[in-house]
Enzyme design. Structure first.
Site, PDB file in Angstrom:
ATOM      1  N   ASP A  25       0.712  -1.017  -0.037  1.00  0.00           N
ATOM      2  CA  ASP A  25       0.018   0.098  -0.018  1.00  0.00           C
ATOM      3  C   ASP A  25       1.023   1.266   0.021  1.00  0.00           C
ATOM      4  O   ASP A  25       1.933   1.432   0.706  1.00  0.00           O
ATOM      5  CB  ASP A  25      -0.891   0.251   1.181  1.00  0.00           C
ATOM      6  CG  ASP A  25      -1.995   1.007   1.046  1.00  0.00           C
ATOM      7  OD1 ASP A  25      -2.432   1.632  -0.003  1.00  0.00           O
ATOM      8  OD2 ASP A  25      -2.723   1.326   2.042  1.00  0.00           O
ATOM      9  N   HIS A  42       2.614   3.290  -9.120  1.00  0.00           N
ATOM     10  CA  HIS A  42       2.525   1.865  -9.318  1.00  0.00           C
ATOM     11  C   HIS A  42       3.746   0.970  -9.917  1.00  0.00           C
ATOM     12  O   HIS A  42       4.352   0.185  -9.597  1.00  0.00           O
ATOM     13  CB  HIS A  42       1.418   1.478  -9.958  1.00  0.00           C
ATOM     14  CG  HIS A  42       0.047   1.782  -9.515  1.00  0.00           C
ATOM     15  ND1 HIS A  42      -0.146   1.576  -8.055  1.00  0.00           N
ATOM     16  CD2 HIS A  42      -1.215   2.388  -9.933  1.00  0.00           C
ATOM     17  CE1 HIS A  42      -1.657   1.937  -7.688  1.00  0.00           C
ATOM     18  NE2 HIS A  42      -1.866   2.593  -8.773  1.00  0.00           N
ATOM     19  N   SER A  70      -6.989  -5.671  -6.369  1.00  0.00           N
ATOM     20  CA  SER A  70      -8.381  -6.210  -5.549  1.00  0.00           C
ATOM     21  C   SER A  70      -9.383  -6.127  -6.427  1.00  0.00           C
ATOM     22  O   SER A  70      -9.646  -5.559  -7.488  1.00  0.00           O
ATOM     23  CB  SER A  70      -8.505  -5.605  -4.180  1.00  0.00           C
ATOM     24  OG  SER A  70      -9.169  -4.295  -4.491  1.00  0.00           O
ATOM     25  N   GLU A  72     -12.168  -4.882  -5.689  1.00  0.00           N
ATOM     26  CA  GLU A  72     -12.708  -3.488  -5.398  1.00  0.00           C
ATOM     27  C   GLU A  72     -11.764  -2.367  -6.261  1.00  0.00           C
ATOM     28  O   GLU A  72     -12.364  -1.258  -6.304  1.00  0.00           O
ATOM     29  CB  GLU A  72     -12.549  -2.996  -4.026  1.00  0.00           C
ATOM     30  CG  GLU A  72     -13.518  -3.754  -3.014  1.00  0.00           C
ATOM     31  CD  GLU A  72     -13.376  -5.145  -2.796  1.00  0.00           C
ATOM     32  OE1 GLU A  72     -11.993  -5.508  -2.606  1.00  0.00           O
ATOM     33  OE2 GLU A  72     -14.105  -5.968  -2.777  1.00  0.00           O
ATOM     34  N   ASN A  73     -10.667  -2.682  -6.790  1.00  0.00           N
ATOM     35  CA  ASN A  73      -9.823  -1.950  -7.496  1.00  0.00           C
ATOM     36  C   ASN A  73     -10.541  -1.263  -8.732  1.00  0.00           C
ATOM     37  O   ASN A  73     -10.002  -0.285  -9.525  1.00  0.00           O
ATOM     38  CB  ASN A  73      -8.374  -2.380  -7.825  1.00  0.00           C
ATOM     39  CG  ASN A  73      -7.676  -2.345  -6.467  1.00  0.00           C
ATOM     40  OD1 ASN A  73      -6.740  -2.930  -6.314  1.00  0.00           O
ATOM     41  ND2 ASN A  73      -7.826  -1.466  -5.671  1.00  0.00           N
ATOM     42  N   TRP A  74     -11.295  -2.295  -9.529  1.00  0.00           N
ATOM     43  CA  TRP A  74     -12.004  -1.792 -10.624  1.00  0.00           C
ATOM     44  C   TRP A  74     -12.907  -0.506 -10.533  1.00  0.00           C
ATOM     45  O   TRP A  74     -13.217   0.128 -11.495  1.00  0.00           O
ATOM     46  CB  TRP A  74     -13.046  -2.949 -10.959  1.00  0.00           C
ATOM     47  CG  TRP A  74     -12.515  -4.251 -11.377  1.00  0.00           C
ATOM     48  CD1 TRP A  74     -12.770  -5.209 -10.581  1.00  0.00           C
ATOM     49  CD2 TRP A  74     -12.060  -4.709 -12.582  1.00  0.00           C
ATOM     50  NE1 TRP A  74     -12.008  -6.490 -11.220  1.00  0.00           N
ATOM     51  CE2 TRP A  74     -11.714  -6.082 -12.435  1.00  0.00           C
ATOM     52  CE3 TRP A  74     -11.717  -3.963 -13.598  1.00  0.00           C
ATOM     53  CZ2 TRP A  74     -10.875  -6.578 -13.545  1.00  0.00           C
ATOM     54  CZ3 TRP A  74     -10.927  -4.512 -14.704  1.00  0.00           C
ATOM     55  CH2 TRP A  74     -10.644  -6.070 -14.445  1.00  0.00           C
ATOM     56  N   ARG A 199      -5.620  -2.307   8.333  1.00  0.00           N
ATOM     57  CA  ARG A 199      -6.658  -2.952   7.613  1.00  0.00           C
ATOM     58  C   ARG A 199      -6.114  -4.337   6.951  1.00  0.00           C
ATOM     59  O   ARG A 199      -5.186  -4.097   6.288  1.00  0.00           O
ATOM     60  CB  ARG A 199      -7.618  -2.089   6.846  1.00  0.00           C
ATOM     61  CG  ARG A 199      -8.189  -0.891   7.555  1.00  0.00           C
ATOM     62  CD  ARG A 199      -9.184  -0.228   6.484  1.00  0.00           C
ATOM     63  NE  ARG A 199      -8.255   0.469   5.287  1.00  0.00           N
ATOM     64  CZ  ARG A 199      -7.875   1.466   5.576  1.00  0.00           C
ATOM     65  NH1 ARG A 199      -8.205   2.345   6.784  1.00  0.00           N
ATOM     66  NH2 ARG A 199      -7.225   2.007   4.606  1.00  0.00           N
ATOM     67  N   SER A 201      -8.505  -5.119   4.534  1.00  0.00           N
ATOM     68  CA  SER A 201      -8.879  -4.666   3.189  1.00  0.00           C
ATOM     69  C   SER A 201      -9.271  -5.840   2.333  1.00  0.00           C
ATOM     70  O   SER A 201      -8.909  -5.883   1.145  1.00  0.00           O
ATOM     71  CB  SER A 201      -7.880  -3.873   2.455  1.00  0.00           C
ATOM     72  OG  SER A 201      -8.072  -2.695   3.269  1.00  0.00           O
ATOM     73  N   GLU A 212       0.316 -13.525  12.098  1.00  0.00           N
ATOM     74  CA  GLU A 212       0.569 -12.299  12.798  1.00  0.00           C
ATOM     75  C   GLU A 212       0.757 -11.101  11.819  1.00  0.00           C
ATOM     76  O   GLU A 212       0.797 -11.217  10.577  1.00  0.00           O
ATOM     77  CB  GLU A 212       2.404 -12.361  13.348  1.00  0.00           C
ATOM     78  CG  GLU A 212       2.267 -13.439  14.311  1.00  0.00           C
ATOM     79  CD  GLU A 212       1.764 -13.127  15.562  1.00  0.00           C
ATOM     80  OE1 GLU A 212       1.616 -11.978  16.107  1.00  0.00           O
ATOM     81  OE2 GLU A 212       1.139 -14.145  16.184  1.00  0.00           O
TER      82      GLU A 212
HETATM   83  C1  FPP Z   1      -2.208   0.353  -3.433  1.00  0.00           C
HETATM   84  O1  FPP Z   1      -1.354   1.453  -3.243  1.00  0.00           O
HETATM   85  C2  FPP Z   1      -1.566  -0.700  -4.198  1.00  0.00           C
HETATM   86  C3  FPP Z   1      -2.228  -1.186  -5.277  1.00  0.00           C
HETATM   87  C4  FPP Z   1      -3.644  -0.981  -5.447  1.00  0.00           C
HETATM   88  C5  FPP Z   1      -1.691  -1.773  -6.317  1.00  0.00           C
HETATM   89  C6  FPP Z   1      -0.376  -2.497  -6.036  1.00  0.00           C
HETATM   90  C7  FPP Z   1       0.289  -2.884  -7.287  1.00  0.00           C
HETATM   91  C8  FPP Z   1       1.519  -2.699  -7.495  1.00  0.00           C
HETATM   92  C9  FPP Z   1       2.596  -2.698  -6.233  1.00  0.00           C
HETATM   93  C10 FPP Z   1       2.161  -3.133  -8.837  1.00  0.00           C
HETATM   94  C11 FPP Z   1       2.755  -4.221  -9.222  1.00  0.00           C
HETATM   95  C12 FPP Z   1       1.787  -5.438  -9.045  1.00  0.00           C
HETATM   96  C13 FPP Z   1       1.947  -6.281  -9.870  1.00  0.00           C
HETATM   97  C14 FPP Z   1       1.450  -7.628  -9.613  1.00  0.00           C
HETATM   98  C15 FPP Z   1       2.544  -6.391 -10.989  1.00  0.00           C
HETATM   99  P1  FPP Z   1      -2.667   2.676  -3.505  1.00  0.00           P
HETATM  100  O2  FPP Z   1      -2.641   3.094  -4.898  1.00  0.00           O
HETATM  101  O3  FPP Z   1      -3.749   2.381  -2.826  1.00  0.00           O
HETATM  102  O4  FPP Z   1      -1.793   3.892  -2.689  1.00  0.00           O
HETATM  103  P2  FPP Z   1      -2.466   5.179  -1.856  1.00  0.00           P
HETATM  104  O5  FPP Z   1      -3.376   4.475  -0.819  1.00  0.00           O
HETATM  105  O6  FPP Z   1      -1.428   5.833  -1.400  1.00  0.00           O
HETATM  106  O7  FPP Z   1      -3.384   5.957  -2.947  1.00  0.00           O
END
Ligand code: FPP
Length: 254
Positions: A25, A42, A70, A72-74, A199, A201, A212
């Site tokens: 995150d 990312h 996730s 939910e990320n859609w 969390r 999530s 843990e």
């Molecule tokens: C959360 O950060 C991260 C994600 C939703 C995506 C995680 C993905 C990567 C690390 C890219 C590589 C993954 C693969 C499998 C190639 P956020 O965007 O929610 O950050 P924020 O809470 O600061 O907005």
């Protein structure tokens, strides 16, 4: 061997966490703090993932599960969703040969029915090419949600019961969890979340029962071997009782 970790690192001990799962995150905040678009956060997150995969085996980790996308990320902007899809493709394109040669087995957990054909093909290729590898297991949760996975397992169990392959009465914990997408591996010993959020999530809800939890303030793109080692050391300092009592306390109480 990384000089940060060292050969005699206590984290490589017999009690080390064998299965570590990470909620990566903070990519968005990392980018925002630099005045960059979230997509660049990312991209930097993929580099952190590469550093982490490289460091994990020498810390005694055999399974690493990472939350890449996730269910939910859609809800994120289309451009961000497209970039996360593209990043998975680029990660596999750039690293698959090396991961395969290094004995890494790749598994992808999560719903596949709403992924585009090109993403599905990449996932299937990565899994097929590494299916005989045993040195290290990299499990990528992609289009994954813990509740969705449990619901999917319940549907699969019901179908198997109707087909006469299992008895409804055999749906105890061990009988049921064979239908989860994580069935191939052990449950996580340690779940790490970066960025200071505390969390789960919707990550590994069933599997997290006795894990843990370690929360680290570092934003994911800044993550490296030293952070993973710190989390492993915190894990080692914890006492795991799985709902039982401390053996010494039981003895002392007579
Ligand atoms: C959360 O950060 C991260 C994600 C939703 C995506 C995680 C993905 C990567 C690390 C890219 C590589 C993954 C693969 C499998 C190639 P956020 O965007 O929610 O950050 P924020 O809470 O600061 O907005």
């Amino acid at each position: 061997m990384s000089p940060i970790l060292g050969l005699n690192s206590p984290t490589a001990s017999a009690n080390a966490a064998r299965h570590v799962a990470i909620i990566m995150d903070g990519n968005g905040r990392w980018a925002k703090s630099r005045g960059l678009p979230r997509t660049l956060g990312h991209q930097a997150g993929v580099n952190a993932l590469k550093r982490t995969v490289e460091a994990a085996p020498e810390l005694g980790i055999q399974w690493l599960t990472v939350f890449g996308f996730s269910t939910e990320n859609w809800r994120r902007p289309v451009s961000e969703v497209s970039e996360l899809m593209a990043l998975l493709k680029r990660y596999v394109a750039s690293d698959l040969d090396r991961l395969e040669a290094e004995g890494v087995r790749i598994r992808v957990i999560g719903r596949r029915d709403d992924l585009a054909p090109d993403i599905l093909a990449v996932i299937e290729r990565a899994e097929a090419r590494t299916r005989f590898n045993e040195r290290f297991n990299l499990q990528v949760a992609f289009n994954y949600g813990g509740r969705a996975d449990i619901a999917c397992a319940a549907r699969a169990y019901a179908r198997a019961a109707i087909a006469g392959e299992v008895s409804p009465d055999a749906a105890d914990e061990a009988g049921f969890e064979r239908f989860l997408s994580t069935a191939a591996g052990p449950p996580p010993d340690l779940i790490i979340r970066t960025s200071g959020e505390r969390r789960l999530s919707n990550f590994l809800l069933w599997e997290a029962a006795y894990a843990e939890l370690v929360f680290q303030d570092v934003l994911w793109p800044d993550y490296g071997p030293e952070h993973l080692k710190a989390a492993m050391d915190e894990f080692l300092a914890r006492e795991r009782r799985y709902g039982g009592a401390d053996v010494d306390d039981v003895r002392a109480a007579g």
